[in-house]
Write a protein that holds these residues in place. Structure first.
Motif, PDB file in Angstrom:
ATOM      1  N   ASN A 164       0.778  -2.090   9.384  1.00  0.00           N
ATOM      2  CA  ASN A 164       0.721  -3.472   9.357  1.00  0.00           C
ATOM      3  C   ASN A 164       2.249  -4.117   9.215  1.00  0.00           C
ATOM      4  N   GLY A 165       3.026  -2.978   8.773  1.00  0.00           N
ATOM      5  CA  GLY A 165       4.488  -3.521   8.165  1.00  0.00           C
ATOM      6  C   GLY A 165       5.091  -3.995   9.668  1.00  0.00           C
ATOM      7  N   LEU A 166       5.228  -3.028  10.583  1.00  0.00           N
ATOM      8  CA  LEU A 166       5.913  -3.413  11.670  1.00  0.00           C
ATOM      9  C   LEU A 166       5.424  -4.420  12.628  1.00  0.00           C
ATOM     10  N   VAL A 201      19.664 -16.317  10.970  1.00  0.00           N
ATOM     11  CA  VAL A 201      18.411 -15.312  10.337  1.00  0.00           C
ATOM     12  C   VAL A 201      19.057 -14.264   9.058  1.00  0.00           C
ATOM     13  N   VAL A 202      18.526 -14.273   8.241  1.00  0.00           N
ATOM     14  CA  VAL A 202      18.705 -13.476   7.026  1.00  0.00           C
ATOM     15  C   VAL A 202      17.996 -12.012   7.058  1.00  0.00           C
ATOM     16  N   GLY A 203      18.964 -10.986   7.567  1.00  0.00           N
ATOM     17  CA  GLY A 203      18.220  -9.585   7.376  1.00  0.00           C
ATOM     18  C   GLY A 203      18.246  -8.918   8.683  1.00  0.00           C
ATOM     19  N   LEU A 230      22.673 -12.440   9.508  1.00  0.00           N
ATOM     20  CA  LEU A 230      23.234 -12.173   8.317  1.00  0.00           C
ATOM     21  C   LEU A 230      22.665 -10.725   7.692  1.00  0.00           C
ATOM     22  N   GLU A 231      23.513  -9.672   7.551  1.00  0.00           N
ATOM     23  CA  GLU A 231      22.881  -8.313   6.953  1.00  0.00           C
ATOM     24  C   GLU A 231      23.834  -7.999   5.778  1.00  0.00           C
ATOM     25  N   ARG A 232      23.327  -7.778   4.735  1.00  0.00           N
ATOM     26  CA  ARG A 232      24.091  -7.283   3.616  1.00  0.00           C
ATOM     27  C   ARG A 232      24.751  -5.928   3.632  1.00  0.00           C
ATOM     28  N   ASP A 233      24.018  -5.007   4.373  1.00  0.00           N
ATOM     29  CA  ASP A 233      24.561  -3.638   4.443  1.00  0.00           C
ATOM     30  C   ASP A 233      25.592  -3.601   5.705  1.00  0.00           C
ATOM     31  N   PRO A 234      26.553  -2.435   5.584  1.00  0.00           N
ATOM     32  CA  PRO A 234      27.803  -2.662   6.633  1.00  0.00           C
ATOM     33  C   PRO A 234      26.913  -2.075   7.939  1.00  0.00           C
ATOM     34  N   GLY A 250      17.796  -1.220   6.864  1.00  0.00           N
ATOM     35  CA  GLY A 250      16.708  -1.938   6.336  1.00  0.00           C
ATOM     36  C   GLY A 250      15.423  -0.808   6.256  1.00  0.00           C
ATOM     37  N   SER A 251      14.304  -1.061   5.648  1.00  0.00           N
ATOM     38  CA  SER A 251      13.215  -0.302   5.664  1.00  0.00           C
ATOM     39  C   SER A 251      12.832   0.261   6.860  1.00  0.00           C
ATOM     40  N   THR A 252      12.980  -0.674   7.954  1.00  0.00           N
ATOM     41  CA  THR A 252      12.663  -0.263   9.333  1.00  0.00           C
ATOM     42  C   THR A 252      13.426   1.100   9.857  1.00  0.00           C
ATOM     43  N   PHE A 259       6.214   2.010  -0.878  1.00  0.00           N
ATOM     44  CA  PHE A 259       6.880   1.959   0.323  1.00  0.00           C
ATOM     45  C   PHE A 259       7.588   0.570   0.433  1.00  0.00           C
ATOM     46  N   HIS A 260       6.466  -0.472   0.672  1.00  0.00           N
ATOM     47  CA  HIS A 260       6.911  -2.048   0.689  1.00  0.00           C
ATOM     48  C   HIS A 260       5.877  -2.738   0.157  1.00  0.00           C
ATOM     49  N   THR A 261       6.385  -3.877  -0.211  1.00  0.00           N
ATOM     50  CA  THR A 261       5.408  -5.161  -0.820  1.00  0.00           C
ATOM     51  C   THR A 261       4.526  -5.809   0.445  1.00  0.00           C
ATOM     52  N   GLY A 266       8.638   4.179  12.409  1.00  0.00           N
ATOM     53  CA  GLY A 266       8.866   3.205  13.780  1.00  0.00           C
ATOM     54  C   GLY A 266       7.837   3.057  14.717  1.00  0.00           C
ATOM     55  N   LEU A 267       6.733   3.251  13.990  1.00  0.00           N
ATOM     56  CA  LEU A 267       5.488   3.174  14.749  1.00  0.00           C
ATOM     57  C   LEU A 267       4.752   1.841  14.855  1.00  0.00           C
ATOM     58  N   ILE A 268       4.667   1.300  15.960  1.00  0.00           N
ATOM     59  CA  ILE A 268       4.041  -0.167  15.976  1.00  0.00           C
ATOM     60  C   ILE A 268       2.811  -0.275  16.822  1.00  0.00           C
ATOM     61  N   CYS A 306      14.249 -11.080   5.406  1.00  0.00           N
ATOM     62  CA  CYS A 306      14.817 -10.015   4.375  1.00  0.00           C
ATOM     63  C   CYS A 306      13.958  -9.362   3.533  1.00  0.00           C
ATOM     64  N   ASN A 307      12.663  -8.903   4.069  1.00  0.00           N
ATOM     65  CA  ASN A 307      11.873  -8.081   3.480  1.00  0.00           C
ATOM     66  C   ASN A 307      11.346  -8.512   2.190  1.00  0.00           C
ATOM     67  N   GLY A 308      10.484  -7.680   1.594  1.00  0.00           N
ATOM     68  CA  GLY A 308       9.762  -8.137   0.220  1.00  0.00           C
ATOM     69  C   GLY A 308      10.753  -7.772  -1.210  1.00  0.00           C
ATOM     70  N   ALA A 355       9.528 -13.960   8.385  1.00  0.00           N
ATOM     71  CA  ALA A 355       8.818 -13.049   9.288  1.00  0.00           C
ATOM     72  C   ALA A 355       9.049 -11.578   8.492  1.00  0.00           C
ATOM     73  N   GLY A 356       8.126 -10.556   9.036  1.00  0.00           N
ATOM     74  CA  GLY A 356       8.230  -9.094   8.424  1.00  0.00           C
ATOM     75  C   GLY A 356       7.637  -9.163   6.887  1.00  0.00           C
ATOM     76  N   GLY A 357       8.647  -8.309   6.280  1.00  0.00           N
ATOM     77  CA  GLY A 357       8.069  -8.279   4.768  1.00  0.00           C
ATOM     78  C   GLY A 357       8.330  -9.653   3.989  1.00  0.00           C
ATOM     79  N   PHE A 411      10.509   3.777  -2.366  1.00  0.00           N
ATOM     80  CA  PHE A 411      10.779   4.791  -1.068  1.00  0.00           C
ATOM     81  C   PHE A 411      11.470   3.716  -0.010  1.00  0.00           C
ATOM     82  N   GLY A 412      11.359   2.357  -0.286  1.00  0.00           N
ATOM     83  CA  GLY A 412      11.999   1.420   0.683  1.00  0.00           C
ATOM     84  C   GLY A 412      13.401   1.356   0.634  1.00  0.00           C
ATOM     85  N   HIS A 413      14.022   0.252   1.495  1.00  0.00           N
ATOM     86  CA  HIS A 413      15.434  -0.159   1.248  1.00  0.00           C
ATOM     87  C   HIS A 413      15.825  -0.877   0.020  1.00  0.00           C
ATOM     88  N   PRO A 414      16.724  -0.392  -0.797  1.00  0.00           N
ATOM     89  CA  PRO A 414      17.124  -0.806  -2.169  1.00  0.00           C
ATOM     90  C   PRO A 414      17.560  -2.224  -1.957  1.00  0.00           C
TER      91      PRO A 414
HETATM   92  C1  FAD Z   1       9.197   5.325   4.650  1.00  0.00           C
HETATM   93  C2  FAD Z   1       8.534   4.269   5.205  1.00  0.00           C
HETATM   94  C3  FAD Z   1       7.868   4.393   6.319  1.00  0.00           C
HETATM   95  C4  FAD Z   1       7.161   3.162   7.084  1.00  0.00           C
HETATM   96  N1  FAD Z   1       6.514   3.709   8.342  1.00  0.00           N
HETATM   97  C5  FAD Z   1       5.927   2.573   8.816  1.00  0.00           C
HETATM   98  C6  FAD Z   1       5.337   2.954  10.184  1.00  0.00           C
HETATM   99  O1  FAD Z   1       5.441   3.712  10.802  1.00  0.00           O
HETATM  100  N2  FAD Z   1       4.690   1.714  10.736  1.00  0.00           N
HETATM  101  C7  FAD Z   1       4.760   0.683  10.294  1.00  0.00           C
HETATM  102  O2  FAD Z   1       4.277  -0.402  10.914  1.00  0.00           O
HETATM  103  N3  FAD Z   1       5.587   0.191   9.015  1.00  0.00           N
HETATM  104  C8  FAD Z   1       6.036   1.129   8.305  1.00  0.00           C
HETATM  105  N4  FAD Z   1       6.579   1.150   7.214  1.00  0.00           N
HETATM  106  C9  FAD Z   1       6.784  -0.291   6.712  1.00  0.00           C
HETATM  107  C10 FAD Z   1       8.100  -0.888   7.708  1.00  0.00           C
HETATM  108  O3  FAD Z   1       9.121  -0.219   7.730  1.00  0.00           O
HETATM  109  C11 FAD Z   1       8.376  -2.399   7.062  1.00  0.00           C
HETATM  110  O4  FAD Z   1       7.222  -3.272   7.026  1.00  0.00           O
HETATM  111  C12 FAD Z   1       9.411  -2.925   8.222  1.00  0.00           C
HETATM  112  O5  FAD Z   1      10.424  -2.237   8.436  1.00  0.00           O
HETATM  113  C13 FAD Z   1       9.852  -4.400   7.613  1.00  0.00           C
HETATM  114  O6  FAD Z   1      10.607  -4.886   8.507  1.00  0.00           O
HETATM  115  P1  FAD Z   1      11.698  -5.993   7.659  1.00  0.00           P
HETATM  116  O7  FAD Z   1      12.523  -6.278   9.026  1.00  0.00           O
HETATM  117  O8  FAD Z   1      10.665  -7.035   7.411  1.00  0.00           O
HETATM  118  O9  FAD Z   1      12.294  -5.484   6.844  1.00  0.00           O
HETATM  119  P2  FAD Z   1      13.688  -4.186   6.723  1.00  0.00           P
HETATM  120  O10 FAD Z   1      13.704  -3.576   7.768  1.00  0.00           O
HETATM  121  O11 FAD Z   1      13.557  -3.912   5.363  1.00  0.00           O
HETATM  122  O12 FAD Z   1      14.797  -5.338   6.876  1.00  0.00           O
HETATM  123  C14 FAD Z   1      15.386  -6.376   5.898  1.00  0.00           C
HETATM  124  C15 FAD Z   1      16.716  -6.436   5.883  1.00  0.00           C
HETATM  125  O13 FAD Z   1      17.201  -7.526   5.046  1.00  0.00           O
HETATM  126  C16 FAD Z   1      18.510  -7.240   4.605  1.00  0.00           C
HETATM  127  N5  FAD Z   1      18.574  -8.078   3.232  1.00  0.00           N
HETATM  128  C17 FAD Z   1      17.782  -8.072   2.273  1.00  0.00           C
HETATM  129  N6  FAD Z   1      18.093  -9.256   1.371  1.00  0.00           N
HETATM  130  C18 FAD Z   1      19.200  -9.680   2.199  1.00  0.00           C
HETATM  131  C19 FAD Z   1      20.200 -10.672   1.737  1.00  0.00           C
HETATM  132  N7  FAD Z   1      20.090 -11.558   0.752  1.00  0.00           N
HETATM  133  N8  FAD Z   1      21.289 -11.245   2.582  1.00  0.00           N
HETATM  134  C20 FAD Z   1      21.397 -10.473   3.712  1.00  0.00           C
HETATM  135  N9  FAD Z   1      20.514  -9.264   3.936  1.00  0.00           N
HETATM  136  C21 FAD Z   1      19.552  -8.998   3.385  1.00  0.00           C
HETATM  137  C22 FAD Z   1      18.251  -5.628   3.941  1.00  0.00           C
HETATM  138  O14 FAD Z   1      19.611  -5.133   3.714  1.00  0.00           O
HETATM  139  C23 FAD Z   1      17.645  -5.138   5.263  1.00  0.00           C
HETATM  140  O15 FAD Z   1      18.407  -4.552   6.144  1.00  0.00           O
HETATM  141  C24 FAD Z   1       7.254   1.989   6.642  1.00  0.00           C
HETATM  142  C25 FAD Z   1       8.041   1.824   5.400  1.00  0.00           C
HETATM  143  C26 FAD Z   1       8.604   2.908   4.636  1.00  0.00           C
HETATM  144  C27 FAD Z   1       9.513   2.803   3.473  1.00  0.00           C
END
Ligand code: FAD
Length: 476
Positions: free
Chosen positions: A443-445, A19-21, A43-47, A51-53, A396-398, A58-60, A202-204, A424-426, A225-228
C-alpha cells in the motif's frame, strides 16, 4: 518548524511545478509532470534522495501487468481493489482504492518503458492478503535501487532536484493558493521559490514522536524504522491551510526487524512455514495475519523481542532480498542443526522450544489450525537445520494524511480542492484505514507511485491552466 504564512514575498526563483520530497512519490510526480511538458523543481532536505523509499524492499503491487501475463498470473484492478478493501475492512474510500488499483499496471509499465526501470514480478512468494502474485520490483528487490533509478530518470528528463533544500514555510494567499516555499540550506541561508502548483511528497509523521504519540499512542516508544526526515510537514501545512485529514491513527508496523542489527527480515520467512516465539519459547500469535499488525504483538512480548524461526529452504527464498543477504552477512541469521542447539544459541528454554516446534509440525502434518487461528493446512514442514533471527516490532510509516481527490488534489473538509495543492505517497491519506491491520503489503509504494503520477499530471495541467479530466490518459 513547518509553518504557513499568508503573505506573498519576493521570490528568488520560480518553478511552474514544485515538489517537496524526492522519494518515490516526489520523483514519480516530477517524471509525470515533466512528461506533460512542465518545468519541475524537486526540493529534498537530504544531500542525496533516499527517503523511506530507500529503506523499503521497493516492491510495488500492480494488477494486470504484462509481467503477470507472462507468468500466467490472472489478475485485474477490480480483484486488487477487493483485496485492499478487505484488508482494511472497507474503511478507505472505494473510489481512491479503485483509482490506485487501475493506475497500478499502466504506471508501472510507463516507468519501465519510458524511464527504463527493469521491473519483474516476484513469482515465488504471495504476500499476505493478496489473492494473486502482484508484487513487482527491480533486480535487487531493494528500495535503494528504486529511488536511485527514479532519480537518474528524473535527472535524464531535466528535472531539477535541489538537495540540501529543507522546505520550512509555505506562502499562501487568503484563498489558500500556495504561491511558494521557503527553504533552509545547510549553511543556514534561506531561499524562496515561487510556484504555479505544489506537490507535497514529504511522506508522513513517523519521524515526529510528538505526532506519533498524539495519533498512534501505542507506537509512541516503538523503534521508528522509516526515514527520520519525515516529520509530518505535509499534515501540519495542510492543517494550517484548512485541508482535511483522515485516518491519522493508521500506520504500517512490522513484526520482524532483526534486533539489534536493525535489518528488515522478510515476512516470507513466516508465511512459508516459519513461526515466531517469545523469550519463553512459546508462540503468541497467528503469524499469517500480516506483518503490520504483528508489530504491536511483538512489542508486547517480554523485552519487546521475538524470535523468527524457519529453515534452509525458506532462507533460500528470503535470500532474493538484499536485506536478508545483509542480515546473513552481519550474523543476524542464526543456524542450528536441531531444536536443542537452536534453543542454546538463542538463549531460550530448550523444552519449551522443542515442544512448540513439535506442536507446529503436528498441526502441519494434520492440516489443522492452532489456538490463534493459524491454518497450517498445506504449509510445508520446517526441516532441520534451522535458521532463526532475534527480532523486534517497529513503526515503518504512517498511513493517515491529507485527503485527496482522483487527481491527488488536496481537499478541504467540504470536499473542495485547494487551488493548487497536491499530495502523494505518505503525505496523502493512504488506503489502509485507521488501524495497523488495514495495511496490505505494498500500500505504501502503491500510493507513492499512483498518487505521485496523478499529482504530477494534475500539477502540470494546472501550471499550464489546462482543463483537468479526472481520468487523465496514461502515456503510451
Ligand atoms: C523498512 C521499510 C520497508 C518498506 N517496504 C515496502 C515495500 O516493499 N513496499 C511498499 O509498498 N512499501 C514499503 N514501505 C513503505 C514505503 O517505503 C513508503 O510508503 C514509501 O517509500 C513512501 O514514499 P514517499 O515518497 O511518500 O516518502 P519517502 O520515500 O520517505 O520520501 C519523502 C522525502 O521527503 C523528504 N522530506 C521530508 N520533509 C521534507 C521537507 N520539509 N523539505 C524537503 N524534503 C523533505 C525526505 O527527506 C524524503 O526524502 C516500507 C517502509 C519501510 C520503512
Amino acid at each position: 518548524m513547518s509553518t504557513v504564512r499568508f503573505e506573498t514575498p519576493d521570490y528568488d526563483a520560480e518553478a511552474p511545478v514544485l515538489v517537496v520530497g524526492a522519494g518515490a512519490a516526489g520523483l514519480v510526480a516530477a517524471l509525470a509532470a515533466r512528461g506533460d511538458g512542465a518545468d519541475v523543481v524537486v526540493l529534498e532536505r537530504d544531500p542525496l534522495p533516499r527517503g523511506s523509499t530507500a529503506l523499503s524492499a521497493g516492491l510495488i503491487p500492480a494488477a494486470g501487468t504484462r509481467w503477470q501475463a507472462a507468468a500466467g498470473v490472472e489478475d485485474d484492478p477490480e480483484r486488487f481493489a477487493r483485496d485492499i478493501l478487505a484488508k482494511a475492512e472497507h474503511e478507505p474510500d472505494p473510489a481512491d482504492v479503485a483509482r490506485l488499483a487501475s493506475l497500478s499496471a499502466p504506471v508501472l509499465e510507463w516507468l519501465a518503458d519510458a524511464h527504463g526501470l527493469d521491473v519483474s514480478l516476484v513469482d515465488d512468494f504471495r504476500y499476505p492478503g493478496h489473492s494473486a502474485l502482484r508484487m513487482h520490483g527491480l533486480p535487487s528487490r531493494s528500495g535503494e535501487e528504486l529511488v536511485d533509478r527514479l532519480r537518474e530518470a528524473a535527472e535524464a528528463a531535466d528535472v531539477a532536484i535541489l538537495t540540501g533544500a529543507h522546505a520550512t514555510t509555505l506562502f499562501a494567499t487568503g484563498d489558500r493558493r500556495v504561491t511558494g516555499v521557503e527553504i533552509a540550506r545547510p549553511d543556514g541561508s534561506c531561499e524562496r521559490i515561487g510556484c504555479g502548483a505544489l506537490v507535497l511528497a514529504c511522506n508522513g509523521y513517523g519521524g515526529n514522536r510528538e505526532l506519533v504519540g498524539r495519533h498512534i499512542p501505542q507506537m509512541r516508544d516503538a523503534l521508528y524504522f522509516g526515514h527520520p526526515g519525515n516529520q509530518g510537514d505535509a499534515v501540519l501545512w495542510g492543517e494550517a491551510l484548512g485541508a482535511a485529514t483522515r485516518h491519522l491513527s493508521g500506520h504500517q508496523g512490522h513484526g520482524s526487524v532483526a534486533h539489534p542489527h536493525g535489518i528488515l527480515i522478510t515476512w516470507a520467512c513466516l508465511m512459508e512455514g516459519g513461526v515466531q516465539v517469545n523469550a519463553e519459547g512459546r508462540r503468541f500469535a497467528d503469524e499469517s495475519h500480516g506483518y503490520s499488525e504483528a508489530a504491536a504483538g511483538v512489542i508486547a512480548q517480554p523485552g519487546g523481542i521475538a524470535y523468527s524461526i524457519f529453515d534452509a529452504r525458506i532462507a533460500g527464498i528470503a535470500r532474493q532480498f538484499e536485506d536478508f543477504r545483509q542480515a546473513e552477512a552481519q550474523g543476524a541469521v542464526i543456524e542450528a542443526p536441531d531444536a536443542a542447539t537452536l534453543a542454546a544459541r538463542l538463549g531460550l528454554p530448550a523444552d519449551a522450544l522443542a515442544g512448540t516446534l513439535s506442536e507446529v509440525e503436528r498441526l502441519k502434518a494434520q492440516g489443522a489450525a492452532d489456538a490463534f487461528g493459524r491454518d497450517f493446512a498445506g504449509v510445508p514442514p520446517l526441516v532441520p537445520p534451522y535458521r532463526a533471527v532475534r527480532v523486534t516490532g517497529a513503526l515503518f510509516h504512517t498511513q493517515g494524511g491529507l485527503v485527496v481527490d482522483a487527481n491527488a488534489r488536496v481537499l478541504d473538509p467540504a470536499g473542495t480542492p485547494l487551488p493548487n495543492l497536491h499530495a502523494a505517497g505518505g503525505a496523502a491519506c493512504g488506503i489502509s484505514g485507521s488501524k495497523a491491520s488495514g495495511y496490505l503489503s505494498g500500500n505504501g509504494l502503491l500510493t507513492a507511485v499512483g498518487w505521485g503520477y496523478a499529482a504530477g499530471r494534475a500539477a502540470a495541467a494546472l501550471s499550464r491552466r489546462r482543463p483537468l479530466s479526472s481520468s487523465a490518459a496514461i502515456p503510451s
